[in-house]
Write a protein that holds these residues in place. Structure first.
Motif, PDB file in Angstrom:
ATOM      1  N   GLU A  16       0.824  -1.207   0.000  1.00  0.00           N
ATOM      2  CA  GLU A  16       0.000   0.000   0.000  1.00  0.00           C
ATOM      3  C   GLU A  16       0.857   1.256   0.000  1.00  0.00           C
ATOM      4  O   GLU A  16       0.530   2.250  -0.685  1.00  0.00           O
ATOM      5  CB  GLU A  16      -0.917  -0.009   1.225  1.00  0.00           C
ATOM      6  N   ARG A  17       1.938   1.253   0.721  1.00  0.00           N
ATOM      7  CA  ARG A  17       2.835   2.414   0.724  1.00  0.00           C
ATOM      8  C   ARG A  17       3.447   2.638  -0.656  1.00  0.00           C
ATOM      9  O   ARG A  17       3.600   3.784  -1.100  1.00  0.00           O
ATOM     10  CB  ARG A  17       3.942   2.211   1.768  1.00  0.00           C
ATOM     11  N   LYS A  61       0.769   4.221  -2.892  1.00  0.00           N
ATOM     12  CA  LYS A  61       0.586   5.639  -2.581  1.00  0.00           C
ATOM     13  C   LYS A  61       1.706   6.500  -3.159  1.00  0.00           C
ATOM     14  O   LYS A  61       1.523   7.693  -3.398  1.00  0.00           O
ATOM     15  CB  LYS A  61       0.505   5.829  -1.070  1.00  0.00           C
TER      16      LYS A  61
END
Length: 368
Positions: A192-193, A196
């Motif tokens: 997820e990082r 992003k």
């Protein structure tokens, strides 16, 4: 400060014991487990608890020598792993003795190495976080850095934390859940990082690949020293270290839960949500890890500054972590000691909650 920091260097007794064990074999091979699990616990009883609290205004500069202890362990651990693999391959130890030697190394890398890595990955300094990752990848657990900082501290005491042990859960089932849950949780967070940041989850900049590459690099050194036998010995110590870590996680949060306040949210983490222990020798060996209540309450505090608490603020363990882990390995004994303490904790801090059955299913009860 150098003198105060030197007290925390009792962990460096372990490499010395391993040097003797590698040369002499025999009963010397149990030197590390005896020191880490039993001698430290006996010294706890002889010395008594350490209840004083350090001045929390001390700066990183004031604590240079305390930080140096954790830095110095990094080359020590790398040398210890590969020197032991070399010694095990020389033929003067039997296969069983060689395995016991590496189990001793795993106890050292798990008891001390992962614990020091835990301190380092909490640092704001990139240099220290890098050292922490080296320690973790040398036991094939690099993803712990992500999961611990970004998930465990956020969700400790809730169903979203894979390493918060549940009331009535035996340690052996917990180990399976924690090891798998830590890995999958860390992958979700890192993926997820990356998304992003506009990068692919499976892209090469995902730290997972760097961590895996480092662990494979360490395994390759084992191969260069002793072939596939050396690789097997490397993974043996890594496995022992990982089990040590997660067994301690089992002890640290057993049966403690944060109250669900609605809307998918939980109360703020407080000292009451971790088991606290102020036993002197084991806190020196574990650089105050047992002052775990304060660590979760103030995660940015350096280990020399962690505070201890009274019973009315944080639940107290009867012994240090090493002996408590031994008890956990015998579930009936563990439950006899700890389940009454959990029930007392519930009555003390959450008298308004009368039905705790949901927590046994991995859910957090809401107040009436």
């Amino acid at each position: 400060m150098p003198v105060a920091a030197a007290a925390f260097a009792v962990s460096f007794v372990m490499p010395a014991l391993l040097i003797i064990a590698a040369q002499a074999g025999g009963l010397w091979l149990i030197g590390v487990p005896v020191y880490a699990w039993f001698a430290s616990s006996i010294l706890d009883r002889l010395i008594g608890p350490e209840l004083t609290n350090a001045d929390t205004s001390l700066t990183d500069r004031d604590l240079f020598w305390h930080r140096f202890v954790t830095w110095a362990w990094v080359p020590t651990q790398i040398a210890m792993i590969f020197a032991a693999i070399w010694a095990a391959s020389q033929g003067h130890l039997s296969e069983r003795e060689a395995n016991w030697l590496m189990i001793g190394v795993g106890i050292a890398t798990g008891t001390v190495g992962i614990n020091y890595a835990h301190e380092l990955v909490h640092s704001k300094a990139q240099f220290e976080r890098g050292l922490g990752e080296v320690l973790l990848t040398s036991v094939c657990y690099g993803h712990f850095a992500t999961e611990h900082v970004y998930n465990h501290h956020r969700y400790v005491g809730t169903p979203k934390d894979p390493v918060s042990s549940r009331y009535g859960e035996i340690v052996y089932l917990f180990l399976l859940r924690a090891i798998w849950g830590t890995a999958t949780s860390a992958w979700r967070i890192d993926a997820e990082r990356e998304r992003k940041r506009g990068r692919a989850a499976f892209g090469l900049r995902n730290p997972w690949w760097r961590q895996i590459a480092q662990s494979l690099g360490f395994a390759a050194v084992g191969y260069a020293i002793a072939g596939w036998y050396g690789v097997g010995l490397f993974f043996l110590q890594a496995g022992v270290a990982i089990i040590q870590l997660e067994a301690v996680n089992y002890v640290q949060h057993y049966g403690l839960t944060r109250k669900h306040v609605g809307g998918g949210k939980y109360e703020h983490t407080k000292p009451r949500h971790s088991w606290n222990s102020s036993h002197s020798m084991t806190n020196l060996l574990l650089i105050n890890l047992q002052r775990h209540s304060d660590h979760h309450y103030k995660p940015d505090r350096r280990y020399p500054l962690l505070q201890t608490y009274e019973e009315d603020e944080a639940p107290q363990l009867p012994f240090g972590y090493p002996l408590m882990v031994m008890f956990a390995l015998a579930p009936p004994l563990w439950f006899a000691i700890m389940n009454p303490k959990v029930r007392q904790w519930r009555k003390r801090f959450y008298p308004e909650i009368h039905d705790w059955t949901l927590y046994g299913k991995g859910l957090t009860p809401m107040p009436r």
